[in-house]
Design a protein around this motif. Structure first.
Motif, PDB file in Angstrom:
ATOM      1  N   THR A  21      33.506  28.793  33.416  1.00 11.16           N
ATOM      2  CA  THR A  21      34.920  28.787  33.043  1.00 11.16           C
ATOM      3  C   THR A  21      35.385  27.370  32.716  1.00 11.16           C
ATOM      4  OG1 THR A  21      35.220  30.657  34.527  1.00 11.16           O
ATOM      5  CG2 THR A  21      37.208  29.546  33.767  1.00 11.16           C
ATOM      6  N   THR A  42      34.977  38.630  28.082  1.00 13.33           N
ATOM      7  CA  THR A  42      35.097  37.756  29.250  1.00 13.33           C
ATOM      8  C   THR A  42      35.681  36.428  28.792  1.00 13.33           C
ATOM      9  OG1 THR A  42      33.049  36.460  29.177  1.00 13.33           O
ATOM     10  CG2 THR A  42      32.884  38.703  30.064  1.00 13.33           C
ATOM     11  N   PHE A  47      31.223  39.186  42.849  1.00 12.91           N
ATOM     12  CA  PHE A  47      32.022  38.158  42.177  1.00 12.91           C
ATOM     13  C   PHE A  47      31.542  36.783  42.623  1.00 12.91           C
ATOM     14  CE2 PHE A  47      34.094  39.874  45.915  1.00 12.91           C
ATOM     15  CZ  PHE A  47      34.442  38.766  46.669  1.00 12.91           C
ATOM     16  N   ARG A 106      33.408  42.095  39.519  1.00 15.68           N
ATOM     17  CA  ARG A 106      34.674  41.358  39.360  1.00 15.68           C
ATOM     18  C   ARG A 106      34.413  39.876  39.103  1.00 15.68           C
ATOM     19  NH1 ARG A 106      38.188  43.492  44.410  1.00 15.68           N
ATOM     20  NH2 ARG A 106      39.861  42.351  43.394  1.00 15.68           N
ATOM     21  N   SER A 107      33.312  39.590  38.412  1.00 16.54           N
ATOM     22  CA  SER A 107      32.969  38.193  38.136  1.00 16.54           C
ATOM     23  C   SER A 107      33.937  37.552  37.147  1.00 16.54           C
ATOM     24  CB  SER A 107      31.530  38.094  37.617  1.00 16.54           C
ATOM     25  OG  SER A 107      31.364  38.847  36.434  1.00 16.54           O
ATOM     26  N   THR A 108      34.807  38.358  36.529  1.00 15.40           N
ATOM     27  CA  THR A 108      35.823  37.801  35.630  1.00 15.40           C
ATOM     28  C   THR A 108      37.144  37.538  36.346  1.00 15.40           C
ATOM     29  OG1 THR A 108      36.369  40.064  35.048  1.00 15.40           O
ATOM     30  CG2 THR A 108      34.921  38.902  33.540  1.00 15.40           C
ATOM     31  N   GLU A 109      37.159  37.723  37.676  1.00 13.73           N
ATOM     32  CA  GLU A 109      38.407  37.562  38.428  1.00 13.73           C
ATOM     33  C   GLU A 109      38.258  36.496  39.504  1.00 13.73           C
ATOM     34  OE1 GLU A 109      39.816  41.174  40.320  1.00 13.73           O
ATOM     35  OE2 GLU A 109      38.630  42.330  38.891  1.00 13.73           O
ATOM     36  N   GLU A 110      39.403  35.943  39.898  1.00 12.28           N
ATOM     37  CA  GLU A 110      39.425  35.115  41.103  1.00 12.28           C
ATOM     38  C   GLU A 110      39.699  36.041  42.284  1.00 12.28           C
ATOM     39  OE1 GLU A 110      42.188  31.890  40.722  1.00 12.28           O
ATOM     40  OE2 GLU A 110      40.723  30.691  39.624  1.00 12.28           O
ATOM     41  N   ILE A 135      35.560  31.876  38.785  1.00 16.28           N
ATOM     42  CA  ILE A 135      35.289  32.877  37.752  1.00 16.28           C
ATOM     43  C   ILE A 135      33.997  32.503  37.030  1.00 16.28           C
ATOM     44  CG2 ILE A 135      36.096  33.880  35.589  1.00 16.28           C
ATOM     45  CD1 ILE A 135      38.941  33.543  36.592  1.00 16.28           C
ATOM     46  N   PRO A 183      31.678  34.922  34.825  1.00 20.88           N
ATOM     47  CA  PRO A 183      31.298  36.252  34.344  1.00 20.88           C
ATOM     48  C   PRO A 183      29.782  36.383  34.185  1.00 20.88           C
ATOM     49  CG  PRO A 183      33.106  35.362  33.036  1.00 20.88           C
ATOM     50  CD  PRO A 183      32.584  34.240  33.894  1.00 20.88           C
TER      51      PRO A 183
END
Lengths: 246, 382, 213
Positions: free
Chosen positions: A156, A234, B89, B130-134, B163, B165
């Motif tokens: 990220t 993503t 995650f 949920r790897s795209t979320e905090e 995060i 993804p």
């Protein structure tokens, strides 16, 4: 000349794509062997965007092609999080003009490239270009592998960095976003049994020409992307476009 | 509510149709038409479901799901159907003072949560990528597993959401299923749901089975399932404390201020850290507790990914050891238990005197890299 | 394959083509019964008929995929030079069709799309149809351009790759679409039992008739 074009493009309109760079024809030895009978491919020349497509460029696209606005896109083309961080259909997040666009599905990426008269690069084209880039940059195997593993450690943070857009050579191949390719879904077959390489084991060695960390890092890029759906979006997956030579 | 218990007649019919000559246990709970029984064990789970859901609930759900070294007590008789959720995650975790990395996790900790069930139990498992979320795990959450409160009480790993993804999957060694179906990889944002039966007693590893398994496990995706035997262990009534220890190697190198996965080191089996329960100080900051004269049981799992473990307690001899935790595999009087990657043992010893007992991987190259801990014994209770 | 397996497959396929599955996935298969409207335009957001592109049939017509809407479709992808898996896939589609009662057969389309843009011209596909005696009007073989072939394969979840020797590696997959072009069932592998697929098709056709009256 190229550089001047690039600068002008950026000054006149941030949305305009910079001049794509020509990737010269040449031999290419895939690191990941999908076809055991082929050790070397003869790659024809093609053009590739110097940088990943930006938010500003993508905004220009959805403005002209309504079907791909976040409020208009058909459900079959995305996973529900398409352009998720845009405050409105025609508004990008503040300060994102020069960041690589993300939250785009494979379908959307292909549509963008088609609208520019291009297409997504194939897996082989992208990886061949990556080798060209590594040579241009003098990037050792070790430095390359470390860059990829570093990216995976905090993707990220990498994907949110701004980009300079006036490049006459390839840029940001490994340190911004992972990128869609046209044939991202890998498979190999044994007779009629298909093995979709969706990955149920630590058996990378049978696909690799060597087990060094650079090859492994490359394999990891192929392999993890292969597990996305074409609808997936993503915050770390973007794209750049390829073009046939005239 | 569906009827989970089919009659023995129906079970026998099902089996005879399948043409498998077996004896049928009248009390085996069958649930799906696909299921069949061999030697009292249930096979033939229905296909996994993969779908998308909006989910904002707790990342770890299940009454018998805890954080290492805790093990939930099985406060029910016979068998039970467990609804268990462990979302996947990314999380920044500390493994040694000043050394943190962005781990890929089940439930946010390294190792992941401990699941305790009984032989014969059915597990309905759900996992969202949920790897795209905090995802925050340091605050208690209504409806969450006991795991959550234990994490909140144990800040050693200094969890911070990240995060990153990435496609992931779940492979329970405790399940007997078609791996290409149940252990399927799911893309970020997807949820997988499947069932398995705890057919065999023992302590089992679970891990991410997505290629490359070396990297996914080295990044932190593993944990333990304890399947207690149906008839128990012969010493059950004498056990005073029951703990879970998971050993694993870390392969980290410094890049700038951060630590990242070092693939060359992982291939060379040259770990930067070897840890019990995810941190070099996990079992010295929070030592195991017992008293003089207690019988202590440890479910010990060596998660690897690639190393062996020679577990030893300084000052104690293992009175009983059940290899892989199966009560039929009994060893007596062992000083050290040697475990390969993804191997386990259920170990018991008598705490001889009040004092401090160091737990080590007696492969001292590992102990010096962190594979040590402590049990503190109080005075004998009369 | 029994009912619960089928339901699971149904959920699998619907699960990842529907955009925001707010509801539990179990409810999804009911949607086909809620929709009674027959529209010329593609009115289902998760329909594969959103794919644009022109295709040539083995009869020499040029069509868009959306022209297939209105009846259930059994669709798969093959290539003409394929000697092993592809004839089996075609035969599997034929087995499904043959297992339907005759009054149902007229309501089903069987669509085979070629991976091989170079060699499988409409004329070559017509020869293929002749060779395998697939003369029923239900059959349509499609020739398209490489981009559209890749799009369709990807949306159906069929992976393929052109090998250096001119053959294609590909997944063996038959998909059932409802009359709106939504994926309702996927049959992975070769020589699978046809009964569950037949049941799904009959149910959809019955539902269609109920609404028509």
């Amino acid at each position: 000349m190229k550089k001047w074009l690039g600068v002008m493009a950026w000054v006149v309109a941030a949305q305009a794509a910079a001049e794509p760079v020509t990737i010269p024809a040449g031999p290419y030895q895939p690191i990941v062997v999908l076809d055991e009978t082929v050790a070397e491919l003869a790659m024809p020349a093609f053009k590739l965007d110097a940088t990943p497509v930006t938010f500003a460029q993508y905004l220009d696209f959805v403005t002209k092609h309504e079907k791909w606005r976040k409020d208009k896109i058909a459900a079959i083309f995305h996973d529900g999080h398409y352009l998720a961080n845009w405050p409105a259909a025609l508004t990008i997040p503040e300060g994102y003009e020069k960041k690589a666009v993300t939250q785009v599905s494979w379908f959307a990426a292909r549509a963008y490239c088609a609208a520019q008269g291009g297409r997504l690069p194939t897996l082989n084209e992208w990886e061949y270009a990556s080798l060209v880039y590594r040579q241009q940059q003098g990037l050792s195997d070790q430095a390359y592998a470390q860059r990829l593993f570093g990216w995976h450690s905090n993707p990220t943070a990498y994907s949110l960095q701004d980009m300079e857009l006036n490049h006459s050579q390839l840029a940001y191949m490994h340190d911004r976003v992972n990128e869609w390719v046209d044939d991202f879904q890998l498979l190999i077959t044994a007779g009629d049994e298909t093995d979709i390489l969706s990955g149920s084991c630590g058996d990378s060695a049978r696909f690799l020409t060597d087990t060094g960390e650079a090859s492994y890092a490359t394999f990891f890029r192929y392999q993890s992307r292969s597990n996305y759906r074409p609808q997936s979006t993503t915050g770390t997956l973007g794209f750049r476009c390829a073009y046939d030579m005239e | 509510m569906k009827t989970f218990f089919k009659s023995a007649v129906a079970s026998a019919l099902l089996v005879s149709i399948a043409g498998i000559p077996v004896s049928v246990d009248a009390h085996v709970p069958l649930k799906h038409d696909t299921e069949y029984v061999i030697d009292g064990k249930i096979y033939g789970m229905p296909k996994a479901k993969i779908y998308r859901e909006e989910y904002n609930g707790p990342a770890v759900v299940g009454d018998y799901v805890t954080m290492v070294p805790h093990l939930a007590e099985l406060d029910y008789v016979g068998n039970k159907e467990h609804e268990v959720r462990m979302d996947v995650f990314s999380q920044k975790v500390e493994v040694a003072p000043g050394v943190s990395y962005n781990a890929w996790t089940f439930g946010g900790t390294v190792p992941g949560p401990v699941l305790h069930v009984r032989e014969g139990d059915r597990i309905v498992f759900k996992m969202k990528n949920r790897s795209t979320e905090e995802v925050v795990i340091t605050k208690p959450f209504k409806g969450a597993a006991p795991f959550y409160q234990q994490v909140a009480n144990t800040p050693l790993q200094k969890h911070e959401p990240v995060i990153a993804p990435m496609p992931h999957s779940m492979d329970f060694h405790s399940g007997t299923v078609a791996a290409d179906d149940k252990w399927a990889t799911i893309a970020p944002g997807e949820t997988i749901e499947f069932e398995w039966i705890a057919n065999y007693p023992g302590t089992y590893m679970y891990h991410c089975g997505t290629s490359s398994v070396l990297m996914h496990t080295a990044m932190g995706q593993y944990g333990a399932v304890v399947v207690s035997p149906k008839e128990g262990y012969p010493t059950d009534k004498d056990v005073d404390h029951e703990y879970v220890i998971v050993q694993s190697e870390m392969y980290l190198s410094q890049m700038g201020d951060d630590y990242i996965y070092d693939h060359s080191a992982a291939l060379a089996r040259d770990p930067s850290h070897v840890v019990f329960n995810g941190h070099v100080a996990a079992l010295s900051e929070n030592p195991l507790r017992a008293n003089e004269g207690d019988r202590v049981r440890i479910h010990f799992l060596n998660a690897g990914p690639s190393g062996t473990s020679s577990f030893h307690v300084i000052g104690a001899i293992f009175d009983r050891v059940w290899a892989e935790g199966d009560p039929r595999n009994t060893w007596y009087g062992m000083q050290t238990v040697l475990l390969g990657a993804s191997s386990s043992a259920t170990i018991e010893f008598i705490v001889p005197e009040e004092g401090r007992y160091t737990l080590v991987d007696h492969e001292f190259a590992d102990a010096e890299r962190g594979a040590g801990g402590l049990l503190i014994a109080g005075p004998r209770k009369k | 394959m029994n009912k619960s397996t089928m339901a699971a497959l149904l959920m699998l396929s619907l699960g990842w083509v529907s955009a925001s599955a707010q509801q539990a996935p179990q409810h999804h298969h009911d949607h086909s019964h809620h929709v009674t409207m027959e529209a010329a335009s593609v009115n289902q957001s998760d329909s594969i008929y959103h794919l644009d592109g022109l295709w040539q049939t083995h009869r020499g017509e040029t069509i868009e995929l959306s022209q297939l809407q209105g009846s259930p479709v059994v669709i798969s992808m093959i290539y003409g030079n394929c000697a092993t898996a592809c004839p089996v896939l075609v035969n599997d589609a034929r087995r499904i069709y043959s297992a339907l009662p005759p009054e149902y057969q007229q309501h089903v389309k069987l669509v085979m799309v070629s991976f091989d843009n170079d060699r499988d011209t409409p004329a070559a596909l017509a020869d293929y149809v002749e060779r395998y005696q697939l003369n029923e009007s239900a059959w349509t073989f499609l020739h398209g351009n490489d981009t559209d072939i890749r799009t369709l394969a990807t949306v159906l979840g069929i992976r393929y790759r052109l090998r250096d020797d001119g053959n294609f590696d590909h997944s063996n997959l038959i998909t059932v679409l409802d009359k709106h072009g939504r994926i309702v069932e996927r049959i992975e592998g070769l020589n699978r039992p046809v009964e569950p697929t037949v049941a799904v098709l009959k149910k959809m056709i019955d539902a269609g008739h109920a609404h028509a009256h």
